[in-house]
Scaffold this motif. Structure first.
Motif, mmCIF file in Angstrom:
data_model
loop_
_atom_site.group_PDB
_atom_site.id
_atom_site.type_symbol
_atom_site.label_atom_id
_atom_site.label_comp_id
_atom_site.label_asym_id
_atom_site.label_seq_id
_atom_site.Cartn_x
_atom_site.Cartn_y
_atom_site.Cartn_z
ATOM 1 N N PRO A 1 -55.527 -16.570 -15.350
ATOM 2 C CA PRO A 1 -54.355 -15.817 -14.773
ATOM 3 C C PRO A 1 -53.343 -16.235 -14.764
ATOM 4 C CG PRO A 1 -56.492 -16.033 -13.641
ATOM 5 C CD PRO A 1 -56.415 -15.985 -14.301
ATOM 6 N N GLU A 2 -53.113 -17.840 -14.582
ATOM 7 C CA GLU A 2 -51.586 -17.818 -14.858
ATOM 8 C C GLU A 2 -50.894 -17.353 -15.380
ATOM 9 O OE1 GLU A 2 -54.485 -19.575 -14.201
ATOM 10 O OE2 GLU A 2 -54.287 -21.316 -14.928
ATOM 11 N N THR B 1 -42.666 -15.100 -15.642
ATOM 12 C CA THR B 1 -43.483 -14.527 -14.247
ATOM 13 C C THR B 1 -41.984 -14.766 -12.660
ATOM 14 O OG1 THR B 1 -45.070 -15.643 -15.097
ATOM 15 C CG2 THR B 1 -45.355 -15.376 -13.116
ATOM 16 N N PRO B 2 -42.895 -13.565 -11.878
ATOM 17 C CA PRO B 2 -41.496 -13.630 -11.042
ATOM 18 C C PRO B 2 -41.772 -14.734 -9.924
ATOM 19 C CG PRO B 2 -42.416 -11.895 -11.050
ATOM 20 C CD PRO B 2 -43.081 -12.738 -11.843
ATOM 21 N N SER C 1 -56.468 -10.887 -14.806
ATOM 22 C CA SER C 1 -56.860 -10.118 -13.289
ATOM 23 C C SER C 1 -58.471 -9.648 -13.681
ATOM 24 C CB SER C 1 -56.149 -9.641 -12.312
ATOM 25 O OG SER C 1 -56.749 -8.838 -11.082
ATOM 26 N N SER C 2 -58.620 -10.271 -12.466
ATOM 27 C CA SER C 2 -60.638 -9.263 -12.544
ATOM 28 C C SER C 2 -60.541 -8.230 -11.138
ATOM 29 C CB SER C 2 -61.681 -10.723 -11.600
ATOM 30 O OG SER C 2 -61.279 -10.858 -10.981
ATOM 31 N N ASP D 1 -47.229 -26.156 -24.067
ATOM 32 C CA ASP D 1 -49.066 -26.455 -23.602
ATOM 33 C C ASP D 1 -49.273 -26.222 -22.177
ATOM 34 O OD1 ASP D 1 -46.852 -30.499 -22.793
ATOM 35 O OD2 ASP D 1 -47.476 -29.380 -24.550
ATOM 36 N N SER D 2 -48.934 -25.533 -21.635
ATOM 37 C CA SER D 2 -49.711 -24.262 -21.003
ATOM 38 C C SER D 2 -50.645 -23.366 -21.567
ATOM 39 C CB SER D 2 -48.846 -23.628 -19.959
ATOM 40 O OG SER D 2 -47.636 -22.750 -20.899
ATOM 41 N N VAL D 3 -50.271 -23.105 -23.125
ATOM 42 C CA VAL D 3 -51.030 -22.461 -24.029
ATOM 43 C C VAL D 3 -52.052 -22.690 -25.401
ATOM 44 C CG1 VAL D 3 -49.056 -20.461 -23.155
ATOM 45 C CG2 VAL D 3 -49.042 -21.599 -25.302
#
Length: 126
Positions: free
Chosen positions: A88-89, A40-41, A125-126, A62-64
């Protein structure tokens, strides 16, 4: 030509799902552990998941955890990353990478990468 090719990325709304595919050509994945790496940038590369050559060992950031599932089909020379409940993250370029694993139990070793794919863009994204 030995290479890894990813596919399956795209634009999805939050809560959606995608399945990424990593296919090896020019070599067999039988003795390779695979990692899925997210870029991710502005952030460091993150290994979100990995799987040993036999599939017996897997690991998740952990994030996933609880949302992503890694699997492989060595007969098809393919590794998958099922991504559910996307946030979104989770947005970023997802690449697969291979490192040698003769034991069948060692997850991907980013310090011993032999092959990298070009990556596939995932946008939540929405």
């Amino acid at each position: 030509q030995k290479q890894l090719v990813e596919s399956g990325g795209g634009l999805v709304p939050p809560g959606g799902s995608l399945r990424l595919t990593c296919v090896a050509s020019g070599f067999t994945l039988d003795h390779y552990a695979i990692g899925w790496i997210r870029q991710t940038p502005g952030k460091e590369r993150e290994v979100v998941s990995c799987i040993s050559s036999s599939g017996r060992s897997t690991n998740y950031a952990d994030s996933v955890k609880g949302r992503f599932t890694i699997s492989r089909d060595n007969a098809k020379n393919t590794v998958y990353l099922q991504m559910n409940s996307l946030k979104p993250e989770d947005t970023g370029v997802y690449s697969c990478a291979a490192s040698i694993d003769y034991s069948g139990y060692v997850c991907y070793d980013r310090l011993s990468t032999d092959y990298w794919g070009q990556g596939t863009q995932v946008t939540v994204s929405s």
